[in-house]
Scaffold this motif. Structure first.
Motif, short mmCIF file in Angstrom:
data_model
loop_
_atom_site.label_atom_id
_atom_site.label_comp_id
_atom_site.label_asym_id
_atom_site.label_seq_id
_atom_site.Cartn_x
_atom_site.Cartn_y
_atom_site.Cartn_z
N GLN A 67 9.62 -4.39 -4.08
CA GLN A 67 8.34 -3.74 -3.82
C GLN A 67 7.71 -4.27 -2.52
O GLN A 67 7.19 -3.51 -1.70
N ASP A 68 7.81 -5.57 -2.33
CA ASP A 68 7.29 -6.17 -1.11
C ASP A 68 8.05 -5.67 0.12
O ASP A 68 7.45 -5.42 1.18
N TYR A 73 6.79 -2.21 0.98
CA TYR A 73 5.49 -2.29 1.64
C TYR A 73 5.63 -2.76 3.09
O TYR A 73 5.03 -2.20 4.00
N ARG A 74 6.44 -3.77 3.30
CA ARG A 74 6.61 -4.30 4.66
C ARG A 74 7.18 -3.25 5.61
O ARG A 74 6.78 -3.15 6.76
N ASP A 79 4.35 -0.89 6.33
CA ASP A 79 3.29 -1.55 7.08
C ASP A 79 3.69 -1.74 8.54
O ASP A 79 2.89 -1.48 9.45
N CYS A 121 8.44 6.16 4.92
CA CYS A 121 6.98 6.34 4.84
C CYS A 121 6.61 7.69 4.23
O CYS A 121 5.65 7.79 3.47
N LEU A 164 4.99 3.04 -4.08
CA LEU A 164 4.24 1.83 -3.76
C LEU A 164 3.22 1.56 -4.85
O LEU A 164 2.52 2.46 -5.30
N PHE A 224 -0.80 -2.28 -2.45
CA PHE A 224 0.01 -1.86 -1.29
C PHE A 224 -0.22 -0.39 -0.95
O PHE A 224 -0.36 -0.01 0.21
N ARG A 225 -0.22 0.45 -1.99
CA ARG A 225 -0.32 1.89 -1.76
C ARG A 225 -1.59 2.25 -1.00
O ARG A 225 -1.54 2.99 -0.02
N ILE A 238 -1.57 1.32 2.75
CA ILE A 238 -0.81 2.24 3.61
C ILE A 238 -1.56 3.56 3.75
O ILE A 238 -1.62 4.13 4.86
#
Length: 196
Positions: free
Chosen positions: A52-53, A56-57, A60, A105, A112, A116-117, A120
Motif C-alpha cells: 500500500q505504501d 502511494y509513493r 505521490d 494514477c 488507495l 493516502f487516497r 492524492i
C-alpha cells in the motif's frame, strides 16, 4: 528459491510501478515485485513498509512531478491563451514520458486507503483547479468562448490519456510535437479568440 541481493529503493519503486501498470495493484504481490528484482520478498521490507505504501509513493511522486512541471511551465507567463497552451503541453508531455506512472494514477486510486487516497485526490484537484481557473479567467476577459469552463477543462485534461493511447516513441511524431499539437487543440476547445 529467490536469491537475496542488494536492491535500491528506486529499483523497488520502478518494479512496483511497472507491475501495477501492467497487472494492476490487486494482481501484483510483493513476491511478484521481489521476483522481478531477484530478491527475497522479506528483503523488500527493508525499503518499503507495505505494498500500500508503494502504491502511494508511486502516485505521490507522479503528482509532485506533474505539479512542479505545471508550475515551471506557467512561471512568468501572463497571456491566458499561452498559459492554457503551455499547461496542456506539459500535461500531455507528462503522460507520454511517464506512461506507467500515469496508468497507475488513473486506474489504481480506488485501491488507495485513507489517508493516502485523500492526499492524492487533493493533489489531483490542485492540478485541475489551475486549468479551470485559466479557462474561467479567459472567458471573463473575452479571450475564450466556452459555456462550461469546468467541462472544457475535463476535455483538456483527458488529452493526455488520448495521446498516450496512440503515441509510439518511434512513430511519426515526437512527444514534444504531439504535446504542441494538443496545446493548439486546447485553444480550439475553449473557443480562443485571438486579439486582432
Amino acid at each position: 528459491m529467490t536469491k537475496s541481493t542488494a536492491v535500491s529503493p528506486q529499483a523497488v519503486h520502478e518494479a512496483a510501478r511497472d507491475l501495477f501498470a501492467s497487472r494492476g495493484y490487486r494482481g501484483t504481490s510483493m513476491k511478484d515485485i521481489a521476483q522481478v528484482l531477484a530478491v527475497s520478498a522479506p528483503n523488500l521490507y527493508n525499503h518499503v513498509p507495505s505494498k500500500q505504501d508503494l502504491l502511494y509513493r508511486i502516485m505521490d511522486v507522479a503528482m509532485d512531478r506533474a505539479l512542479a512541471a505545471l508550475a515551471t511551465a506557467l512561471d512568468g507567463v501572463t497571456d491566458l491563451a499561452e498559459q492554457l497552451r503551455k499547461a496542456t503541453e506539459v500535461t500531455v508531455l507528462d503522460f507520454l514520458q511517464n506512461p506507467a506512472e500515469v496508468t497507475v494514477c488513473n486506474t489504481e486510486i480506488r485501491n488507495l486507503e485513507e489517508p493516502f487516497r485523500q492526499a492524492i485526490i487533493d493533489k489531483r484537484d490542485a492540478y485541475s483547479t489551475q486549468i479551470v481557473a485559466i479557462i474561467e479567467r479567459g472567458c471573463a476577459q473575452g479571450l475564450f468562448d466556452v459555456p462550461e469552463p469546468r467541462v472544457a477543462s475535463f476535455a483538456i485534461l483527458e488529452m493526455g490519456n488520448n495521446a498516450k493511447a496512440w503515441f509510439h516513441p518511434g512513430g511519426q511524431y515526437t512527444a514534444t510535437e504531439v504535446a504542441a499539437l494538443y496545446g493548439t487543440f486546447a485553444l480550439r476547445i475553449v473557443g480562443h479568440r485571438p486579439s486582432s
